[in-house]
Write a protein that holds these residues in place. Sequence first.
Motif, PDB file in Angstrom:
ATOM      1  N   ALA A   1       0.834  -1.206   0.000  1.00  0.00           N
ATOM      2  CA  ALA A   1       0.000   0.000   0.000  1.00  0.00           C
ATOM      3  C   ALA A   1       0.865   1.251   0.000  1.00  0.00           C
ATOM      4  CB  ALA A   1      -0.926  -0.011   1.219  1.00  0.00           C
ATOM      5  N   MET A   2       1.975   1.210   0.717  1.00  0.00           N
ATOM      6  CA  MET A   2       2.857   2.379   0.762  1.00  0.00           C
ATOM      7  C   MET A   2       3.538   2.597  -0.581  1.00  0.00           C
ATOM      8  SD  MET A   2       3.798   4.910   2.592  1.00  0.00           S
ATOM      9  CE  MET A   2       3.572   4.571   4.347  1.00  0.00           C
ATOM     10  N   ARG A   3       3.935   1.517  -1.251  1.00  0.00           N
ATOM     11  CA  ARG A   3       4.519   1.660  -2.597  1.00  0.00           C
ATOM     12  C   ARG A   3       3.521   2.310  -3.550  1.00  0.00           C
ATOM     13  NH1 ARG A   3       6.574  -3.594  -1.667  1.00  0.00           N
ATOM     14  NH2 ARG A   3       4.871  -4.486  -2.908  1.00  0.00           N
ATOM     15  N   TYR A   4       2.262   1.882  -3.457  1.00  0.00           N
ATOM     16  CA  TYR A   4       1.204   2.460  -4.295  1.00  0.00           C
ATOM     17  C   TYR A   4       1.025   3.941  -3.972  1.00  0.00           C
ATOM     18  CZ  TYR A   4      -3.367   3.001  -6.526  1.00  0.00           C
ATOM     19  OH  TYR A   4      -4.402   3.432  -7.314  1.00  0.00           O
ATOM     20  N   ALA A   5       1.064   4.289  -2.670  1.00  0.00           N
ATOM     21  CA  ALA A   5       0.919   5.691  -2.253  1.00  0.00           C
ATOM     22  C   ALA A   5       2.083   6.535  -2.758  1.00  0.00           C
ATOM     23  CB  ALA A   5       0.825   5.777  -0.730  1.00  0.00           C
ATOM     24  N   ILE A   6       3.279   5.960  -2.745  1.00  0.00           N
ATOM     25  CA  ILE A   6       4.456   6.680  -3.262  1.00  0.00           C
ATOM     26  C   ILE A   6       4.287   6.958  -4.745  1.00  0.00           C
ATOM     27  CG2 ILE A   6       6.924   6.437  -3.773  1.00  0.00           C
ATOM     28  CD1 ILE A   6       7.162   4.897  -1.112  1.00  0.00           C
ATOM     29  N   PHE A   7       3.812   5.954  -5.496  1.00  0.00           N
ATOM     30  CA  PHE A   7       3.611   6.125  -6.934  1.00  0.00           C
ATOM     31  C   PHE A   7       2.564   7.208  -7.217  1.00  0.00           C
ATOM     32  CE2 PHE A   7       1.096   5.105 -10.718  1.00  0.00           C
ATOM     33  CZ  PHE A   7       2.085   5.180 -11.694  1.00  0.00           C
ATOM     34  N   ILE A   8       1.421   7.141  -6.525  1.00  0.00           N
ATOM     35  CA  ILE A   8       0.348   8.108  -6.746  1.00  0.00           C
ATOM     36  C   ILE A   8       0.793   9.516  -6.354  1.00  0.00           C
ATOM     37  CG2 ILE A   8      -1.966   8.826  -6.011  1.00  0.00           C
ATOM     38  CD1 ILE A   8      -1.950   6.481  -7.942  1.00  0.00           C
ATOM     39  N   THR A   9       1.443   9.632  -5.209  1.00  0.00           N
ATOM     40  CA  THR A   9       1.906  10.953  -4.756  1.00  0.00           C
ATOM     41  C   THR A   9       2.950  11.516  -5.705  1.00  0.00           C
ATOM     42  OG1 THR A   9       1.533  10.256  -2.462  1.00  0.00           O
ATOM     43  CG2 THR A   9       2.845  12.244  -2.802  1.00  0.00           C
TER      44      THR A   9
END
Length: 315
Positions: A86-94
């Motif tokens: 989930a954090m990797r996904y958040a990093i990508f989106i941000t």
Amino acid sequence: MRHWIEAARVRTLPLSVSGILVGCFYAMSQGIFNWKIVIFALSTTLGLQILSNFANDYGDGMKGTDNEDRVGPKRAIQSGAITPGAMRYAIFITGFLTFVSAMLLIYFSFKGKYLIYSLIFFVLGILAIASAIRYTVGKNPYGYRGLGDVFVFAFFGMVSTMGIYFMYSKQLDGLLVLPATAIGFLSVGVLNLNNMRDEESDRKANKNTLVVKMGGAWAKKYHFFLVISAMVLVVVFAVLNRFNFDQYIFVVAYFPMASHLLTVYRNKHPKFLDPELKKLAISTFLLSVLLSLALIFFVSDMMIYYVNRLVALFQ
């Protein structure tokens, strides 16, 4: 949602916009302003800060640096509140949203008329996003080699302050180097304080921050140099700009900074430095706000003009 807000480290966000405020108001003091530029400058800067915080949480969490030895509050990956995926996904989106915001900022600043300038800021934007991620993420992150101070000084001091002013004016101003350096120093001071707090756990985890390399005693002296130099630089800036007496209102921010330095001087246990991060970050933001307000007094004619316009609206 609470865990994501904690992972974004909200208390660091006011610090990140300090340089933007000073650069914008310095441009305003010269009769230059554009709301589109300031909106996208703020969104880009906040995006970079949140991206850096997410990446830091992920990088330190996956490397085991955030562990039971760490003094500060538990991070999202460390506590299990947010999964690595989930954090990797958040990093990508941000990162993507920050990139979009940066492109819009460049567009509204130059609008295709200054191709070279646009390319320079495009490269700076890519470097800023990459640097925010690479601080603790990857096989050889620069934050583990004591280079985090350089990134913070460059992007949250010089680039944010002078870069936003350049986007308005299309030129550099030598005097602006003084407050830009000051904000850069104070931003580095917050990072240094964080690293002083985590010195023992970072050393065990082989995270060779500048504090780990120089040791706690020298880190404290370095901290005093950063904060005191910043205070002096802003005063020099005010003197060179021939501030009136009432424009020195920014020295109000020096009182909590002085209190902060006294606490750091007396500190014997790193864990008690954690509340000081917020104090220094808010003090830096307060300094930038008060200095920004002081700057607009340079344009008394402009202020009278806008007051007259406002009065005309009610007639």
